[in-house]
Design a protein around this motif. Structure first.
Motif, PDB file in Angstrom:
ATOM      1  N   SER A   1     -12.136  -1.592   5.653  1.00 32.33           N
ATOM      2  CA  SER A   1     -10.985  -1.399   6.555  1.00 32.33           C
ATOM      3  C   SER A   1     -10.476  -2.759   7.006  1.00 32.33           C
ATOM      4  O   SER A   1     -11.125  -3.779   6.782  1.00 32.33           O
ATOM      5  CB  SER A   1     -11.415  -0.654   7.814  1.00 32.33           C
ATOM      6  OG  SER A   1     -11.747   0.662   7.547  1.00 32.33           O
TER       7      SER A   1
ATOM      8  N   THR B   1      -4.907  -3.086  12.571  1.00 32.92           N
ATOM      9  CA  THR B   1      -3.892  -2.059  12.267  1.00 32.92           C
ATOM     10  C   THR B   1      -3.124  -1.689  13.530  1.00 32.92           C
ATOM     11  O   THR B   1      -1.892  -1.555  13.498  1.00 32.92           O
ATOM     12  CB  THR B   1      -4.553  -0.824  11.621  1.00 32.92           C
ATOM     13  OG1 THR B   1      -5.405  -1.265  10.573  1.00 32.92           O
ATOM     14  CG2 THR B   1      -3.508   0.126  11.062  1.00 32.92           C
TER      15      THR B   1
ATOM     16  N   GLU C   1      -5.968  -4.603   5.231  1.00 31.85           N
ATOM     17  CA  GLU C   1      -7.104  -4.386   4.328  1.00 31.85           C
ATOM     18  C   GLU C   1      -7.145  -5.436   3.214  1.00 31.85           C
ATOM     19  O   GLU C   1      -8.199  -5.723   2.661  1.00 31.85           O
ATOM     20  CB  GLU C   1      -7.032  -2.977   3.732  1.00 31.85           C
ATOM     21  CG  GLU C   1      -7.697  -1.876   4.560  1.00 31.85           C
ATOM     22  CD  GLU C   1      -6.987  -1.485   5.851  1.00 31.85           C
ATOM     23  OE1 GLU C   1      -5.843  -1.941   6.053  1.00 31.85           O
ATOM     24  OE2 GLU C   1      -7.561  -0.735   6.649  1.00 31.85           O
TER      25      GLU C   1
ATOM     26  N   ARG D   1      -4.134   7.134   9.454  1.00 27.54           N
ATOM     27  CA  ARG D   1      -5.128   6.368  10.208  1.00 27.54           C
ATOM     28  C   ARG D   1      -6.542   6.829   9.844  1.00 27.54           C
ATOM     29  O   ARG D   1      -6.799   8.015   9.694  1.00 27.54           O
ATOM     30  CB  ARG D   1      -4.877   6.492  11.715  1.00 27.54           C
ATOM     31  CG  ARG D   1      -3.553   5.936  12.198  1.00 27.54           C
ATOM     32  CD  ARG D   1      -3.313   4.475  11.783  1.00 27.54           C
ATOM     33  NE  ARG D   1      -4.344   3.545  12.198  1.00 27.54           N
ATOM     34  CZ  ARG D   1      -4.346   2.855  13.346  1.00 27.54           C
ATOM     35  NH1 ARG D   1      -3.329   2.993  14.179  1.00 27.54           N
ATOM     36  NH2 ARG D   1      -5.315   2.028  13.635  1.00 27.54           N
ATOM     37  N   GLY D   2      -7.405   5.873   9.697  1.00 27.03           N
ATOM     38  CA  GLY D   2      -8.786   6.176   9.294  1.00 27.03           C
ATOM     39  C   GLY D   2      -8.916   6.424   7.797  1.00 27.03           C
ATOM     40  O   GLY D   2      -9.958   6.869   7.316  1.00 27.03           O
ATOM     41  N   GLY D   3      -7.858   6.101   7.048  1.00 29.31           N
ATOM     42  CA  GLY D   3      -7.791   6.484   5.629  1.00 29.31           C
ATOM     43  C   GLY D   3      -8.751   5.765   4.701  1.00 29.31           C
ATOM     44  O   GLY D   3      -8.942   6.194   3.560  1.00 29.31           O
ATOM     45  N   SER D   4      -9.393   4.702   5.175  1.00 32.92           N
ATOM     46  CA  SER D   4     -10.357   4.029   4.292  1.00 32.92           C
ATOM     47  C   SER D   4     -11.537   4.946   3.977  1.00 32.92           C
ATOM     48  O   SER D   4     -12.161   4.813   2.918  1.00 32.92           O
ATOM     49  CB  SER D   4     -10.889   2.757   4.946  1.00 32.92           C
ATOM     50  OG  SER D   4      -9.835   1.875   5.196  1.00 32.92           O
TER      51      SER D   4
HETATM   52  N1  ASP Z   1      -7.125   0.257   9.052  1.00 40.01           N
HETATM   53  C1  ASP Z   1      -6.726   1.639   9.006  1.00 40.01           C
HETATM   54  C2  ASP Z   1      -6.763   2.230  10.393  1.00 40.01           C
HETATM   55  O1  ASP Z   1      -7.063   1.525  11.359  1.00 40.01           O
HETATM   56  C3  ASP Z   1      -7.542   2.459   8.057  1.00 40.01           C
HETATM   57  C4  ASP Z   1      -9.000   2.580   8.407  1.00 40.01           C
HETATM   58  O2  ASP Z   1      -9.508   1.829   9.227  1.00 40.01           O
HETATM   59  O3  ASP Z   1      -9.664   3.444   7.831  1.00 40.01           O
HETATM   60  O4  ASP Z   1      -6.443   3.367  10.560  1.00 40.01           O
END
Ligand code: ASP
Ligand code: ADP
Ligand code: MG
Length: 418
Positions: free
Chosen positions: A46, A52, A79, A155-158
């Protein structure tokens, strides 16, 4: 999915795990250690720390409604930075490594900018780099659409990148390293006596994540279930056993309530005095869905004068766009008006026995009532019950409901389903 090829491990590191140089070095150590055990390692990373969030803020300083294609160009840079730095840190540990963007890996998505879905992953580049002995560091959260434009996965897509890569490669395990030791009965930052779970089923994890337990992106769990990817959530700071997400091993044992989740990223919308005629609800919700806005809890009040009020919840990030759409729709359908409230939050209980065990809903409502917390809307499904409450009450609500079901006591809430 192809045959599992023993030996490939996918390790994903979230933003807090790579927040600064010392932490990047720590991650490089974990990766190098795994490599030394004879595994092929693919790392998904991430953006560093709050990168982000800062990029989102920057965009909103420029524009109140930034074009989503440009958001993806912007957010994907985070990323790219962390993947390059991590590859350098791994090389400093004496292991060959290479960083790759989503595009270089061949992560193909649809064109729904900022919420794109992965449609294909080309394994050739990763496999050829592994074949050369490299540790491959993939920039998470990103791909490209059919026009070669950069997209991001929400968001959180990693997490989803990691699971999708693990599925494509037939990896033996996908490890999600984060800043907590595993999946708990509730967010350990909100509920003091939350308990770490040894394991959780895909379905329960999917529901917990969908209800706001941000430890995994819901789509990553969906993808893991679909492709049979074994997931493990663990800490990059504290090297202890984590939580396995997989089909239940204790098949004969099912819990009533596995955990509690909260979602503060919710807004409530009410359309007032909607004419009670066929097709009206379709018009409202179809126009929102065409813009990619998901609607969650829906309540239609029963009125006797041929008008109804329709109340529903959406993701708070979609509120500005929803307002614009609904202002138009309200005129078209002849409703009286639309109001919204972003000072709400949703609390949910999740577990395989929630729907099948009598009295669970009553116990949850009782816990909220005893804490003098008003319930504004309710929704249920087979695995969960959710209540909408005032945002200011959400932490009290979490603790009260967690205590009511005695979730900090292992076994207390377990019943044997015969
Ligand atoms: N950097 C992105 C986020 O903060 C993806 C991730 O962290 O998974 O949402
Ligand atoms: P990362 O940057 O590693 O992806 P996230 O912030 O996305 O980390 O996810 C980890 C966070 O998820 C934890 O710090 C914790 O506050 C939160 N969380 C929410 N619900 C839970 C839960 N049930 N169990 C563990 N962590 C949870
Ligand atoms: Mg995350």
């Amino acid at each position: 999915m192809e045959e599992k090829e023993l030996g490939i491990v996918v390790q994903k590191f979230g933003g807090s795990s790579v927040a600064n140089v010392a932490r990047i070095r720590n991650v490089a150590g974990i990766v190098a250690e795994t490599r030394k055990k004879g595994k092929d390692v693919v790392v998904v990373v991430s953006a560093m720390g709050d990168t982000t969030d800062h990029l989102v803020e920057l965009a909103h300083e420029i524009s109140s409604l930034p074009p989503r294609r440009e958001m993806d160009m912007l957010l994907s840079t985070g990323e790219q930075v962390s993947s390059a730095l991590l590859a350098m840190a791994i090389m400093e540990q004496g292991q060959p490594a290479i960083s790759l963007t989503g595009q270089q890996v061949g992560i193909i998505t649809d064109s729904m900018h900022t919420k794109a879905k992965i449609v294909d992953i080309d394994q050739d580049r990763i496999k050829s780099e592994l074949g050369k002995g490299n540790i491959v560091v993939v920039a998470g959260f990103q791909g490209v659409n059919g026009q070669n434009d950069i997209t991001t996965l929400g968001r959180g897509g990693s997490d989803t990148t990691a699971v999708a890569v693990a599925a494509a490669l037939g990896a033996e395990l996908c490890e999600i390293y984060t800043d907590v030791d595993g999946v708990y009965t509730a967010d350990p930052r909100c509920v003091v006596n939350a308990r770490k779970l040894d394991e959780i089923t895909y379905d329960e994890m999917l529901e917990l994540a969908s209800m706001g337990a941000g430890v995994l992106q819901p789509r990553s769990v969906e993808c893991a279930k679909l492709n049979g990817v074994d997931l493990c959530v663990l800490s990059s700071f504290n090297r202890v056993e984590g939580t396995y997400v997989r089909e239940g091993l204790k098949m004969e044992k099912k819990v009533v309530v596995r955990g509690v989740a909260k979602d503060e990223n919710v807004a409530k919308i009410a359309i007032m005095k909607v004419p009670d005629t066929p097709g009206v609800a379709f018009k409202v919700f179809d126009s929102l869905s065409q813009e990619g806005i998901n609607v969650d809890m829906i309540i239609q009040s029963v009125n006797s004068d041929n008008f109804n009020d329709i109340l529903f919840t959406i993701n708070k990030d979609d509120l500005n766009r929803a307002r614009r759409i609904l202002e138009k729709i309200v005129l078209e359908i002849g409703a009286k008006g639309v109001i919204d409230d972003a000072d709400v939050a949703k609390i949910s209980i999740v577990g395989a026995g929630v729907a099948s065990t009598p009295g669970v809903a009553a116990q949850m409502f009782g816990a909220l009532a005893e804490s003098n917390i008003n319930i504004q809307a309710i929704s249920t499904s087979e695995l969960k019950i959710s209540c909408l409450v005032a945002r200011s009450a959400i932490y009290r609500a979490m603790q009260a409901v967690h205590d009511k079901f005695a979730l900090s006591n292992e076994g207390d809430h377990e019943v044997v389903i015969r």
